[in-house]
Design a protein around this motif. Structure first.
Motif, PDB file in Angstrom:
ATOM      1  N   LEU A   1      -3.352   4.488   3.048  1.00  0.00           N
ATOM      2  CA  LEU A   1      -3.721   5.456   2.030  1.00  0.00           C
ATOM      3  C   LEU A   1      -3.593   4.892   0.616  1.00  0.00           C
ATOM      4  O   LEU A   1      -4.412   5.180  -0.257  1.00  0.00           O
ATOM      5  CB  LEU A   1      -2.858   6.712   2.174  1.00  0.00           C
ATOM      6  CG  LEU A   1      -3.358   7.975   1.476  1.00  0.00           C
ATOM      7  CD1 LEU A   1      -4.797   8.294   1.880  1.00  0.00           C
ATOM      8  CD2 LEU A   1      -2.453   9.156   1.813  1.00  0.00           C
ATOM      9  N   GLY A   2      -2.568   4.087   0.375  1.00  0.00           N
ATOM     10  CA  GLY A   2      -2.415   3.505  -0.948  1.00  0.00           C
ATOM     11  C   GLY A   2      -3.565   2.594  -1.318  1.00  0.00           C
ATOM     12  O   GLY A   2      -4.119   2.673  -2.418  1.00  0.00           O
TER      13      GLY A   2
ATOM     14  N   ARG B   1      -6.692   4.726  -1.796  1.00  0.00           N
ATOM     15  CA  ARG B   1      -6.640   5.408  -3.095  1.00  0.00           C
ATOM     16  C   ARG B   1      -6.997   4.442  -4.224  1.00  0.00           C
ATOM     17  O   ARG B   1      -7.810   4.765  -5.092  1.00  0.00           O
ATOM     18  CB  ARG B   1      -5.239   5.983  -3.308  1.00  0.00           C
ATOM     19  CG  ARG B   1      -5.008   6.543  -4.704  1.00  0.00           C
ATOM     20  CD  ARG B   1      -3.517   6.685  -4.994  1.00  0.00           C
ATOM     21  NE  ARG B   1      -2.941   7.822  -4.318  1.00  0.00           N
ATOM     22  CZ  ARG B   1      -2.691   8.985  -4.921  1.00  0.00           C
ATOM     23  NH1 ARG B   1      -2.984   9.146  -6.208  1.00  0.00           N
ATOM     24  NH2 ARG B   1      -2.130   9.967  -4.257  1.00  0.00           N
ATOM     25  N   TRP B   2      -6.367   3.267  -4.225  1.00  0.00           N
ATOM     26  CA  TRP B   2      -6.587   2.295  -5.290  1.00  0.00           C
ATOM     27  C   TRP B   2      -8.062   1.874  -5.341  1.00  0.00           C
ATOM     28  O   TRP B   2      -8.672   1.822  -6.410  1.00  0.00           O
ATOM     29  CB  TRP B   2      -5.696   1.076  -5.070  1.00  0.00           C
ATOM     30  CG  TRP B   2      -5.841   0.032  -6.138  1.00  0.00           C
ATOM     31  CD1 TRP B   2      -5.209  -0.020  -7.342  1.00  0.00           C
ATOM     32  CD2 TRP B   2      -6.692  -1.127  -6.086  1.00  0.00           C
ATOM     33  NE1 TRP B   2      -5.601  -1.128  -8.054  1.00  0.00           N
ATOM     34  CE2 TRP B   2      -6.507  -1.822  -7.312  1.00  0.00           C
ATOM     35  CE3 TRP B   2      -7.568  -1.639  -5.142  1.00  0.00           C
ATOM     36  CZ2 TRP B   2      -7.183  -3.001  -7.595  1.00  0.00           C
ATOM     37  CZ3 TRP B   2      -8.248  -2.809  -5.428  1.00  0.00           C
ATOM     38  CH2 TRP B   2      -8.048  -3.480  -6.646  1.00  0.00           C
TER      39      TRP B   2
ATOM     40  N   SER C   1       0.824  -1.203   0.000  1.00  0.00           N
ATOM     41  CA  SER C   1       0.000   0.000   0.000  1.00  0.00           C
ATOM     42  C   SER C   1       0.860   1.256   0.000  1.00  0.00           C
ATOM     43  O   SER C   1       0.610   2.200  -0.754  1.00  0.00           O
ATOM     44  CB  SER C   1      -0.923   0.005   1.231  1.00  0.00           C
ATOM     45  OG  SER C   1      -1.642   1.215   1.338  1.00  0.00           O
TER      46      SER C   1
ATOM     47  N   GLU D   1       1.549   9.115  -5.961  1.00  0.00           N
ATOM     48  CA  GLU D   1       1.705  10.520  -5.589  1.00  0.00           C
ATOM     49  C   GLU D   1       2.797  11.194  -6.416  1.00  0.00           C
ATOM     50  O   GLU D   1       2.645  12.348  -6.841  1.00  0.00           O
ATOM     51  CB  GLU D   1       2.021  10.615  -4.091  1.00  0.00           C
ATOM     52  CG  GLU D   1       1.814  11.996  -3.514  1.00  0.00           C
ATOM     53  CD  GLU D   1       1.822  11.996  -2.004  1.00  0.00           C
ATOM     54  OE1 GLU D   1       2.305  12.990  -1.423  1.00  0.00           O
ATOM     55  OE2 GLU D   1       1.338  11.024  -1.393  1.00  0.00           O
TER      56      GLU D   1
ATOM     57  N   TYR E   1       2.549   1.692  -3.450  1.00  0.00           N
ATOM     58  CA  TYR E   1       1.602   2.187  -4.449  1.00  0.00           C
ATOM     59  C   TYR E   1       1.304   3.666  -4.223  1.00  0.00           C
ATOM     60  O   TYR E   1       1.252   4.459  -5.177  1.00  0.00           O
ATOM     61  CB  TYR E   1       0.309   1.376  -4.400  1.00  0.00           C
ATOM     62  CG  TYR E   1      -0.735   1.866  -5.368  1.00  0.00           C
ATOM     63  CD1 TYR E   1      -0.668   1.529  -6.718  1.00  0.00           C
ATOM     64  CD2 TYR E   1      -1.784   2.670  -4.935  1.00  0.00           C
ATOM     65  CE1 TYR E   1      -1.617   1.980  -7.612  1.00  0.00           C
ATOM     66  CE2 TYR E   1      -2.744   3.126  -5.833  1.00  0.00           C
ATOM     67  CZ  TYR E   1      -2.648   2.782  -7.163  1.00  0.00           C
ATOM     68  OH  TYR E   1      -3.583   3.244  -8.054  1.00  0.00           O
ATOM     69  N   GLN E   2       1.131   4.056  -2.958  1.00  0.00           N
ATOM     70  CA  GLN E   2       0.857   5.453  -2.638  1.00  0.00           C
ATOM     71  C   GLN E   2       2.009   6.354  -3.071  1.00  0.00           C
ATOM     72  O   GLN E   2       1.800   7.414  -3.665  1.00  0.00           O
ATOM     73  CB  GLN E   2       0.607   5.610  -1.137  1.00  0.00           C
ATOM     74  CG  GLN E   2       0.523   7.044  -0.647  1.00  0.00           C
ATOM     75  CD  GLN E   2      -0.639   7.810  -1.233  1.00  0.00           C
ATOM     76  OE1 GLN E   2      -1.616   7.224  -1.689  1.00  0.00           O
ATOM     77  NE2 GLN E   2      -0.544   9.131  -1.241  1.00  0.00           N
ATOM     78  N   ARG E   3       3.214   5.918  -2.804  1.00  0.00           N
ATOM     79  CA  ARG E   3       4.378   6.744  -3.161  1.00  0.00           C
ATOM     80  C   ARG E   3       4.498   6.907  -4.669  1.00  0.00           C
ATOM     81  O   ARG E   3       4.760   8.021  -5.164  1.00  0.00           O
ATOM     82  CB  ARG E   3       5.643   6.110  -2.591  1.00  0.00           C
ATOM     83  CG  ARG E   3       6.903   6.925  -2.820  1.00  0.00           C
ATOM     84  CD  ARG E   3       8.074   6.377  -2.043  1.00  0.00           C
ATOM     85  NE  ARG E   3       9.256   7.189  -2.211  1.00  0.00           N
ATOM     86  CZ  ARG E   3      10.412   6.977  -1.591  1.00  0.00           C
ATOM     87  NH1 ARG E   3      10.514   5.960  -0.741  1.00  0.00           N
ATOM     88  NH2 ARG E   3      11.446   7.770  -1.802  1.00  0.00           N
TER      89      ARG E   3
ATOM     90  N   PHE F   1      -5.659  12.797  -2.138  1.00  0.00           N
ATOM     91  CA  PHE F   1      -5.102  11.522  -1.676  1.00  0.00           C
ATOM     92  C   PHE F   1      -3.643  11.634  -1.234  1.00  0.00           C
ATOM     93  O   PHE F   1      -2.972  10.609  -1.098  1.00  0.00           O
ATOM     94  CB  PHE F   1      -5.205  10.473  -2.782  1.00  0.00           C
ATOM     95  CG  PHE F   1      -6.614  10.005  -3.048  1.00  0.00           C
ATOM     96  CD1 PHE F   1      -7.302   9.270  -2.100  1.00  0.00           C
ATOM     97  CD2 PHE F   1      -7.255  10.307  -4.233  1.00  0.00           C
ATOM     98  CE1 PHE F   1      -8.595   8.825  -2.338  1.00  0.00           C
ATOM     99  CE2 PHE F   1      -8.545   9.876  -4.485  1.00  0.00           C
ATOM    100  CZ  PHE F   1      -9.220   9.134  -3.532  1.00  0.00           C
ATOM    101  N   THR F   2      -3.143  12.820  -1.006  1.00  0.00           N
ATOM    102  CA  THR F   2      -1.735  12.958  -0.632  1.00  0.00           C
ATOM    103  C   THR F   2      -1.521  12.635   0.847  1.00  0.00           C
ATOM    104  O   THR F   2      -2.422  12.811   1.675  1.00  0.00           O
ATOM    105  CB  THR F   2      -1.231  14.380  -0.911  1.00  0.00           C
ATOM    106  OG1 THR F   2      -1.975  15.313  -0.111  1.00  0.00           O
ATOM    107  CG2 THR F   2      -1.369  14.733  -2.377  1.00  0.00           C
ATOM    108  N   THR F   3      -0.312  12.191   1.162  1.00  0.00           N
ATOM    109  CA  THR F   3       0.019  11.921   2.563  1.00  0.00           C
ATOM    110  C   THR F   3       0.039  13.209   3.379  1.00  0.00           C
ATOM    111  O   THR F   3      -0.280  13.199   4.568  1.00  0.00           O
ATOM    112  CB  THR F   3       1.378  11.218   2.657  1.00  0.00           C
ATOM    113  OG1 THR F   3       2.357  11.988   1.946  1.00  0.00           O
ATOM    114  CG2 THR F   3       1.320   9.825   2.058  1.00  0.00           C
TER     115      THR F   3
END
Length: 304
Positions: free
Chosen positions: A197-198, A201-202, A24, A32, A27-29, A233-235
């Motif tokens: 978050l990842g 988001r997905w 997760s 983003e 994927y988030q990184r 969806f940003t950290t």
């Protein structure tokens, strides 16, 4: 007969959530980073010392209107109002992304009303604005605007509160609804902080993408829909939501000192100097209250 589970099997089971969390985060990184390349900031950056705040500017005349949006609300959600105001008037309208929201740099912990009001002062200085401004505060932005106006009366020509929060609202609402309170807000903040978050988001983008677009299209102009979804969806925004969440996220107790207003005398306290107040609609928003001074006694209780 009891079922025997080997240590290897237990280790494998324990590794599943850990691997899911790593996937997760990865994927988030990646997502983003891709979004940062796709969507440039629609406004300008203002240096407030060790960080930058993102500001969307429209118009070039006078007066200057500065808008402080609601809790975790990006500046782009005020762009429709901003464009309408500048098309109807000669004003300059500036809408602010607070720290960590939209395209603004994240802020360190803790976040309080005092630090946010200080950032408004640094922002106006960074913009080179010397004349008094019309300060607009929406929801939590109203608390920040009230404190700033109390500290710097000479910098605020008029204060406009749009559905503003109040420092005692949870205490009064709790009398009618026991679920309303600081504990409930902190539980919401904790759930938000622990969200993967990842994965979130997905799941949202692949299974509810059409709904995301419909909601965003109601909130921002068509040319900003995709960027608005991406920045949501940003950290840094997740961090900002947790920092600002609830009245204790921006505690009145930490408001700090409120100096005498230069050129305006002492800031009014309970029992004297009640501000004039009017209420009217504002381009589709709810009721607004306007006043020259709108800081209540609890907000100003540190002004001895």
């Amino acid at each position: 007969m009891p079922i025997m589970i080997s240590r290897t099997a237990l280790a494998a089971l324990a590794a599943i959530p850990a691997a899911f969390g790593v996937a997760s985060a990865f994927y988030q990184r990646c997502a983003e980073r891709k979004d940062n390349l796709r969507f440039s900031a629609p406004g300008e950056f203002v240096d407030i010392g060790n960080r930058r705040l993102h500001v969307i500017r429209s118009g070039s005349g006078r007066p200057v209107v500065v808008v402080l949006p609601a809790l975790s609300t990006p500046a782009v959600e005020w762009v429709r109002v901003q464009r309408a105001l500048t098309s109807l008037t000669d004003s300059t309208v500036l809408v602010v992304d607070r720290a960590g929201i939209g395209w603004s740099d994240p802020a360190p912990w803790p976040r309080t009303l005092s630090t946010m009001a200080d950032e408004v002062h640094q922002l106006l200085a960074g913009l080179g604005l010397k004349e008094p401004v019309i300060l607009v505060g929406h929801s939590v932005g109203g608390l920040i605007a009230r404190l700033y106006a109390a500290r710097h009366r000479e910098r605020v020509a008029q204060l406009i509160l749009v559905d503003s929060s109040h420092e005692d609202q949870n205490k009064h609402l709790h009398r009618f609804d026991r679920t309303v309170g600081d504990g409930e807000l902190w539980r919401g903040a904790l759930r938000y902080r622990l969200r993967l978050l990842g994965w979130y988001r997905w799941r949202k983008q692949f299974f509810r993408g059409d709904e995301l677009v419909r909601v965003a299209a109601r909130e921002v102009p068509a040319d900003l829909v995709d960027a608005h979804i991406a920045r949501d969806f940003t950290t840094s925004r997740r961090r900002a939501v947790v920092q600002e969440f609830g009245p204790d996220g921006v505690p009145v107790e930490d408001a700090g000192s409120c100096p005498r207003g230069r050129g305006g005398g002492a800031v009014p306290r309970r029992g004297r100097g009640r501000p004039s107040r009017t209420t009217r609609p504002l381009l589709g928003y709810g009721a607004i209250a306007t006043s020259s001074i709108a800081a209540g006694p609890r907000l100003l209780r540190t002004c001895a």
